[in-house]
Design a protein around this motif. Structure first.
Motif, PDB file in Angstrom:
ATOM      1  N   LEU A 247       0.841  -1.204   0.000  1.00  0.00           N
ATOM      2  CA  LEU A 247       0.000   0.000   0.000  1.00  0.00           C
ATOM      3  C   LEU A 247       0.868   1.243   0.000  1.00  0.00           C
ATOM      4  CD1 LEU A 247      -2.863  -0.336   2.625  1.00  0.00           C
ATOM      5  CD2 LEU A 247      -3.091  -0.009   0.185  1.00  0.00           C
ATOM      6  N   VAL A 248       1.994   1.168   0.696  1.00  0.00           N
ATOM      7  CA  VAL A 248       2.803   2.353   0.930  1.00  0.00           C
ATOM      8  C   VAL A 248       3.951   2.443  -0.064  1.00  0.00           C
ATOM      9  CG1 VAL A 248       4.112   3.610   2.662  1.00  0.00           C
ATOM     10  CG2 VAL A 248       2.188   2.188   3.358  1.00  0.00           C
ATOM     11  N   LEU A 249       4.600   1.321  -0.341  1.00  0.00           N
ATOM     12  CA  LEU A 249       5.758   1.328  -1.236  1.00  0.00           C
ATOM     13  C   LEU A 249       5.450   0.521  -2.483  1.00  0.00           C
ATOM     14  CD1 LEU A 249       8.675   0.781   1.298  1.00  0.00           C
ATOM     15  CD2 LEU A 249       8.057   2.889   0.124  1.00  0.00           C
ATOM     16  N   GLY A 250       5.445   1.183  -3.618  1.00  0.00           N
ATOM     17  CA  GLY A 250       5.192   0.471  -4.865  1.00  0.00           C
ATOM     18  C   GLY A 250       3.726   0.145  -5.033  1.00  0.00           C
ATOM     19  N   ARG A 251       3.442  -0.735  -6.002  1.00  0.00           N
ATOM     20  CA  ARG A 251       2.065  -1.095  -6.284  1.00  0.00           C
ATOM     21  C   ARG A 251       1.924  -2.588  -6.239  1.00  0.00           C
ATOM     22  NH1 ARG A 251       1.000   3.093 -11.205  1.00  0.00           N
ATOM     23  NH2 ARG A 251       2.150   4.798 -10.253  1.00  0.00           N
ATOM     24  N   PHE A 252       0.699  -3.011  -5.961  1.00  0.00           N
ATOM     25  CA  PHE A 252       0.445  -4.445  -5.969  1.00  0.00           C
ATOM     26  C   PHE A 252       0.182  -4.880  -7.410  1.00  0.00           C
ATOM     27  CE2 PHE A 252      -1.619  -8.454  -4.695  1.00  0.00           C
ATOM     28  CZ  PHE A 252      -0.730  -8.849  -3.721  1.00  0.00           C
ATOM     29  N   SER A 253       0.122  -6.183  -7.607  1.00  0.00           N
ATOM     30  CA  SER A 253      -0.143  -6.724  -8.931  1.00  0.00           C
ATOM     31  C   SER A 253      -1.494  -6.240  -9.446  1.00  0.00           C
ATOM     32  CB  SER A 253      -0.122  -8.246  -8.864  1.00  0.00           C
ATOM     33  OG  SER A 253      -0.527  -8.784 -10.101  1.00  0.00           O
ATOM     34  N   THR A 254      -1.601  -6.106 -10.750  1.00  0.00           N
ATOM     35  CA  THR A 254      -2.890  -5.811 -11.366  1.00  0.00           C
ATOM     36  C   THR A 254      -3.407  -7.036 -12.105  1.00  0.00           C
ATOM     37  OG1 THR A 254      -1.665  -4.933 -13.232  1.00  0.00           O
ATOM     38  CG2 THR A 254      -2.490  -3.344 -11.645  1.00  0.00           C
ATOM     39  N   GLY A 255      -2.788  -8.176 -11.860  1.00  0.00           N
ATOM     40  CA  GLY A 255      -3.078  -9.368 -12.649  1.00  0.00           C
ATOM     41  C   GLY A 255      -4.179 -10.247 -12.099  1.00  0.00           C
ATOM     42  N   GLY A 256      -4.977  -9.736 -11.153  1.00  0.00           N
ATOM     43  CA  GLY A 256      -6.034 -10.571 -10.599  1.00  0.00           C
ATOM     44  C   GLY A 256      -5.481 -11.542  -9.572  1.00  0.00           C
ATOM     45  N   TRP A 257      -6.386 -12.115  -8.794  1.00  0.00           N
ATOM     46  CA  TRP A 257      -5.911 -12.991  -7.705  1.00  0.00           C
ATOM     47  C   TRP A 257      -5.278 -14.249  -8.268  1.00  0.00           C
ATOM     48  CZ3 TRP A 257      -7.149 -17.808  -5.466  1.00  0.00           C
ATOM     49  CH2 TRP A 257      -8.079 -18.559  -6.183  1.00  0.00           C
ATOM     50  N   SER A 258      -5.606 -14.598  -9.530  1.00  0.00           N
ATOM     51  CA  SER A 258      -5.053 -15.813 -10.104  1.00  0.00           C
ATOM     52  C   SER A 258      -3.755 -15.565 -10.866  1.00  0.00           C
ATOM     53  CB  SER A 258      -6.088 -16.461 -11.030  1.00  0.00           C
ATOM     54  OG  SER A 258      -6.656 -15.461 -11.870  1.00  0.00           O
ATOM     55  N   GLY A 259      -3.370 -14.295 -11.041  1.00  0.00           N
ATOM     56  CA  GLY A 259      -2.046 -13.955 -11.549  1.00  0.00           C
ATOM     57  C   GLY A 259      -1.593 -14.627 -12.824  1.00  0.00           C
ATOM     58  N   TYR A 260      -2.469 -14.748 -13.812  1.00  0.00           N
ATOM     59  CA  TYR A 260      -2.058 -15.429 -15.042  1.00  0.00           C
ATOM     60  C   TYR A 260      -0.962 -14.672 -15.795  1.00  0.00           C
ATOM     61  CZ  TYR A 260      -6.285 -18.449 -15.259  1.00  0.00           C
ATOM     62  OH  TYR A 260      -7.265 -19.374 -15.042  1.00  0.00           O
ATOM     63  N   PRO A 261       0.108 -15.381 -16.191  1.00  0.00           N
ATOM     64  CA  PRO A 261       0.944 -14.826 -17.242  1.00  0.00           C
ATOM     65  C   PRO A 261       0.176 -14.993 -18.566  1.00  0.00           C
ATOM     66  CG  PRO A 261       1.772 -16.961 -16.514  1.00  0.00           C
ATOM     67  CD  PRO A 261       0.513 -16.696 -15.764  1.00  0.00           C
ATOM     68  N   ASN A 262       0.400 -14.332 -19.547  1.00  0.00           N
ATOM     69  CA  ASN A 262       1.495 -13.458 -19.850  1.00  0.00           C
ATOM     70  C   ASN A 262       1.362 -12.110 -19.134  1.00  0.00           C
ATOM     71  OD1 ASN A 262       3.796 -13.008 -21.333  1.00  0.00           O
ATOM     72  ND2 ASN A 262       2.689 -12.081 -23.038  1.00  0.00           N
ATOM     73  N   TYR A 263       0.129 -11.884 -18.636  1.00  0.00           N
ATOM     74  CA  TYR A 263      -0.126 -10.582 -18.054  1.00  0.00           C
ATOM     75  C   TYR A 263       0.824 -10.262 -16.905  1.00  0.00           C
ATOM     76  CZ  TYR A 263      -2.394  -6.463 -16.650  1.00  0.00           C
ATOM     77  OH  TYR A 263      -2.609  -5.158 -16.358  1.00  0.00           O
ATOM     78  N   THR A 264       1.127 -11.253 -16.065  1.00  0.00           N
ATOM     79  CA  THR A 264       2.011 -11.000 -14.926  1.00  0.00           C
ATOM     80  C   THR A 264       3.477 -11.246 -15.280  1.00  0.00           C
ATOM     81  OG1 THR A 264       1.487 -13.233 -14.258  1.00  0.00           O
ATOM     82  CG2 THR A 264       0.335 -11.470 -13.112  1.00  0.00           C
ATOM     83  N   GLY A 265       3.750 -11.495 -16.545  1.00  0.00           N
ATOM     84  CA  GLY A 265       5.131 -11.725 -16.959  1.00  0.00           C
ATOM     85  C   GLY A 265       5.941 -10.435 -16.968  1.00  0.00           C
ATOM     86  N   ALA A 266       7.233 -10.591 -17.186  1.00  0.00           N
ATOM     87  CA  ALA A 266       8.145  -9.443 -17.079  1.00  0.00           C
ATOM     88  C   ALA A 266       7.896  -8.399 -18.157  1.00  0.00           C
ATOM     89  CB  ALA A 266       9.592  -9.928 -17.147  1.00  0.00           C
ATOM     90  N   ILE A 267       7.390  -8.826 -19.310  1.00  0.00           N
ATOM     91  CA  ILE A 267       7.249  -7.859 -20.396  1.00  0.00           C
ATOM     92  C   ILE A 267       6.029  -6.977 -20.187  1.00  0.00           C
ATOM     93  CG2 ILE A 267       6.841  -7.604 -22.874  1.00  0.00           C
ATOM     94  CD1 ILE A 267       8.479 -10.202 -23.210  1.00  0.00           C
ATOM     95  N   VAL A 268       4.899  -7.587 -19.837  1.00  0.00           N
ATOM     96  CA  VAL A 268       3.679  -6.798 -19.668  1.00  0.00           C
ATOM     97  C   VAL A 268       3.675  -6.074 -18.324  1.00  0.00           C
ATOM     98  CG1 VAL A 268       1.174  -6.864 -19.677  1.00  0.00           C
ATOM     99  CG2 VAL A 268       2.453  -8.429 -21.122  1.00  0.00           C
ATOM    100  N   SER A 269       4.130  -6.721 -17.277  1.00  0.00           N
ATOM    101  CA  SER A 269       4.131  -6.111 -15.939  1.00  0.00           C
ATOM    102  C   SER A 269       5.538  -6.078 -15.369  1.00  0.00           C
ATOM    103  CB  SER A 269       3.238  -6.902 -14.984  1.00  0.00           C
ATOM    104  OG  SER A 269       1.912  -6.877 -15.401  1.00  0.00           O
TER     105      SER A 269
END
Ligand code: HEM
Ligand SMILES: [Cu+2]
Lengths: 202, 675
Positions: free
Chosen positions: B159-181
């Motif tokens: 909450l305070v430092l940086g941001r949390f994932s935007t990939g949903g609770w299931s965290g699917y790549p490619n969305y949570t991969g290094a290129i997109v996120s």
């Protein structure tokens, strides 16, 4: 007849490990760890096809290191067995010697594995090349990390075996360490057959 | 030196995010000031943080769960308000922040609300129900707590430092991969889940060993209370399913951090493998969350129907069947992702099959109610609310199990309605029931019933208002995770759903008031006998709260519902005689578990921000602390038999005074306690 009575005093010993709860709990942990390796094996099997532009199993994997690695680890299981026998016989000296030998063999195994990985990387076969190589390094590396953890644990046990009075907790811990070590050997046999033999032969 | 960490990490991108960060920081400061002003630090450290007692650890787990519930609930409120107003407009949340909110909401609800809640309840109740003095491994138990807490702290840090994932609770790549996120978000998600996952695994091992090895004499498996059975089954699922999650998140981390190619789009990566691994854990996980609640409902329904549970054996077998089957259905989470019709058909049928044992349970509970002498205290209300509501969720689940139907509503808010329909009544209500039911046992006084009921009614009605519209919206084609839309027909329903969440918020307020009022009136609500509900299992035979050793002399069990049976026979509190008492050993407090939790937190934080030296430090500290522990001796403390004897005699005398006539018969203890 009453539904709740009081237990006879002789049944009243839950505070020590006489009923083997630590060994039992450790078995459950090993089951969980086995599930972890099962998932890694399955992932490796899936990734095997994902060679991308990199080499396939037959080109990337060889027995040059894996064979001596296997011999060393199997021998270390034997020395671990001797250490356990020494513990049973209350022979502290030979316990320390056999445990020490096991750890030396473990270190040799890790050195061989490091050389193998290094050699592969020198050829350009790094985990960054393809899904297949990622799977290979993750599976074999996970086993290597387990062995490394075992080395740390084993060193602590060596100190306790050499200096303490071989009290019940120390014995129980040594027993669990032996179990762990044999377990890692078993996993290695799986890796050797599925990754190395299948990779090089077929 | 500080990896990716810099001033850019501060949450200035959204007013709401900045406010949330401010509230989090102020909250922590407020707690620190409060503890300092009231000179409570030593007390906190000695009595709580370093304690290895199962009851105290259980209470701390539940506190973590309740704090995190508050946060995740506020996030749900924000999501609902956004969707209510975002017709053809941006609403009040930036897109990226909205995505963080549904990700944190889902991840927190599962990993840091329901998991610690159920682990905490099992901690408090399990040893008492099987007549044990503690869990099998008290120190390991503390490790589990502090790793879970470290994970929760990591989510709060995001909450305070940086941001949390935007990939949903299931965290699917490619969305949570290094290129997109490329940011730290998915790394926060990965490490929070990893810490919580290890904590849960440790707890699961502990519960299994406890049930297997520490049951009181005569407590055969088929005499165990059903809550213990569900704890056993949940623990087995934890031990066998969590490795799949650990592998999935670790490999994703390797991809992101070191450029591996497990789940990338190129170079032989295979995203489907992540999806498979995730749900190989994910489906058993929903049963991990639900089974302990089933166990709690079984206890509550039997107790408040004042008769034994109907179909004990069938409930046991249904529990175990659900446990096994839960590993065979994971593919229903991605029917639409290209499996062949035959594969889909197989998993669809398996999914319907798993509804059968669940249905068996529902009938067993109904037959338990049938012709019972019902009492409607708060726990019972939650149980009945569950029964009615859960059936609706079950039916929609069977609908979703039909692949062609799933194709039409997949990824829509129909699904959101379905799983909230399972998890809120099925798991959260179960935990609320358990909380109200066992609170007196854990803490020593009952919770105020009037405020408890108000809370229940708001939660129940709010639930219907908030989630029934989503079934409709789903069929109207609204997909999930939408932060804005341009379909005018949806808005009224979304406003209704938002109104539902306001009702739930009123329920939450009632629950907070309930806690305050109960604490204020704790003398009047004191549970003097230890048996406030005319209970059936062994936990009600000891004092509330029980002494540190639970049972000075371990009970000998001769039947199911052991305590109830002995009350019927008028032998509820037998005097075993001075000779039966022996010295016993209880674990001494240990600060090492707290320290390991902190070390793990440092390791995870450093891994998120890629601060190599700090990660190495955290890792080394964790390892060294564990080794340190193994060199410690004298970790237990002897309690002399005389102390135990005096304590028990005092309690028996107090019970004689409380219960008129001095004879402890069926129900007498209970009516003595409840004016
Ligand atoms: C307390 C009342 C709750 C409310 C009002 C609520 C509300 C919501 C809302 C509005 C969403 C977003 C739906 C969308 O994507 O359009 C959501 C998603 C979700 N909720 Fe809840 N929820 C509640 C409780 C829970 C509980 C108890 C769980 C426990 C498992 C849970 C788990 C989830 C999950 C996993 C998601 C999906 C997140 C994602 O899309 O990745 N929620 N919830
Ligand atoms: Cu599922």
């Amino acid at each position: 007849m009453t539904a709740v009575g009081s237990a006879a005093p002789s049944m009243d010993r839950v505070d020590d490990d006489e009923n083997g709860k630590s060994a039992f709990g450790f078995w459950v942990f090993l089951m969980s760890d086995a599930a972890l390796f099962a998932v890694l094996f399955a992932t490796y099997a899936v990734m095997m096809r994902g060679t991308g532009s990199g080499p396939g199993p037959a080109e990337a994997i060889g027995l040059k290191y894996a064979f001596p690695e296997t011999l060393v680890l199997l021998t270390s299981t034997l020395t671990m067995g001797f250490a356990a026998m020494a513990l049973h016989a209350d022979a502290r000296r030979s316990l320390v010697v056999w445990l020490g030998a096991t750890l030396v063999l473990g270190a040799v195994f890790l050195a061989l594995e490091a050389a193998e990985f290094h050699g592969m990387a020198a050829k350009g076969d790094t985990p960054q090349v393809s899904g297949f190589l990622s799977g290979f390094f993750a599976l074999v590396g996970a086993h290597g990390l387990h062995v490394t953890a075992g080395m740390v644990w084993g060193l602590a046990m060596l100190v306790q075996g050499a200096t303490s009075d071989l009290s019940a907790p120390v014995r129980s811990r040594l027993g669990r360490f032996a179990l762990y070590w044999h377990f890692l050997d078993l996993i290695w046999v799986g890796i050797f057959s599925i990754v190395y033999l299948r990779g090089t032969l077929g | 030196m500080w990896g990716r960490l810099s001033a850019d990490a501060l949450p200035v991108y959204s007013i709401v995010a900045a406010a949330a960060a401010g509230i989090a920081v102020l909250g922590v400061l407020a707690v620190i000031v409060l503890l300092t002003v009231t000179h409570r630090w030593t007390w906190l450290w000695r009595e709580w943080l370093t304690s290895l007692n199962h009851r105290r650890i259980g209470i701390m787990y539940v506190i973590v769960a309740l704090v995190m519930l508050l946060r995740a609930f506020i996030e749900a409120l924000l999501i609902r308000v956004q969707q209510a107003i975002a017709y053809d407009s941006g609403g009040f949340l930036p897109t990226e922040h909205f995505a963080q909110l549904f990700t944190t909401h889902g991840s927190i609800m599962i990993f840091f609300v329901l998991m610690p809640f159920l682990t905490g309840m099992i901690n408090v109740v399990l040893p008492l129900q099987i007549g044990a003095r503690d869990l099998a491994f008290p120190w390991l138990n503390a490790i589990g707590l502090w790793l879970t807490t470290a994970g929760a702290a990591l989510v709060m840090t995001s909450l305070v430092l940086g941001r949390f994932s935007t990939g949903g609770w299931s965290g699917y790549p490619n969305y949570t991969g290094a290129i997109v996120s490329p940011g730290v978000g998915p790394d926060y998600w990965i490490w929070a889940l990893t810490l919580a996952g290890i904590g849960s695994t440790v707890a699961g091992i502990n519960f299994i060993a406890t049930i297997w090895k520490l049951r009181a004499p005569g407590m055969t498996l088929m005499r165990m209370p059903l809550f213990c059975w569900t704890a056993l089954c949940t623990s087995l699922l934890i031990v066998f399913a969590f490795p799949a999650l650990t592998v999935a998140t670790s490999l994703l981390w390797l991809d992101r951090t070191f450029g591996f190619h497990f789940f990338t789009q190129t170079d032989g990566g295979n995203m489907m493998q992540f999806v498979n691994l995730f749900w190989l854990w994910g489906h058993p996980e929903v049963y991990i969350l639900i089974l302990p609640a089933f166990g709690a409902f079984s206890e509550v329904i039997a107790t408040f129907s004042q008769k034994k549970v109907f179909g004990y054996a069938s409930l046991v077998f249904a529990t175990m069947a659900i446990g096994v089957l839960s590993f065979t259905v994971w593919l229903h989470h991605f029917f639409t992702m290209g499996a062949s019709p035959n594969v889909n058909a197989f998993f669809g049928i398996m999914t319907m099959v798993i509804a059968v044992p669940t249905g068996v349970k529902v009938y067993d509970w109904l037959f338990t109610l049938y012709r019972g002498r019902l009492r409607f205290d708060t726990p019972m209300l939650y149980a009945i609310g569950f029964l009615v509501t859960f059936v609706i969720g079950g039916v929609t689940g069977v609908l979703l199990a039909i692949p062609p139907v799933d194709y039409t509503v997949h990824n829509s808010v129909f699904l959101i309605a379905h799983f909230h329909n399972m998890l809120i009544p099925g798991s959260l209500f179960g935990m609320f029931a358990a909380f109200n039911f066992w609170f007196p046992k854990a803490v020593g006084f009952r919770l105020d019933d009037a405020w408890g009921r108000r809370g229940f009614w708001f939660w129940l009605t709010g639930f219907y208002a908030a989630f029934m519209p989503l079934y409709l919206l789903g069929m109207m084609g609204m997909s999930r995770r939408l932060e804005r839309y341009s379909h005018p027909g949806w808005q009224p329903w979304l406003v209704l759903a938002a109104f539902g969440v306001v009702l739930i918020a009123a329920g939450v307020v009632c629950q907070v008031i309930q806690l305050y009022v109960s604490w204020r009136d704790r003398e009047a609500l004191r549970d003097a006998t230890g048996d406030p509900w005319d209970g059936r299992a062994l936990e009600w035979s000891v004092a509330s709260p029980p002494p540190e050793w639970n049972f000075a002399v371990r009970p000998r069990v001769r039947s199911r519902d052991a305590f109830h049976e002995s009350k019927v026979e008028g032998l509820a509190y037998p005097d075993p005689g001075r000779d039966a008492y022996r010295d016993i050993f209880v674990p001494r407090n240990s600060g090492l578990a707290v320290a390991i939790g902190w070390a793990a937190y440092v390791l995870a934080f450093a891994a998120v921000w890629r601060i190599g030296w700090l990660a190495a430090l955290g890792l080394a500290a964790s390892v060294l602390l564990v080794i340190w522990r193994s060199f410690q001796t004298g970790t237990t403390e002897r309690i002399p038999a005389q102390t135990l004897y005096d304590y028990d005699r005092g309690r028996r005398e107090a019970l004689m005074r409380l219960v008129p006539g001095g004879e402890i018969m069926h129900g007498a203890a209970a009516s003595g306690a409840r004016p």
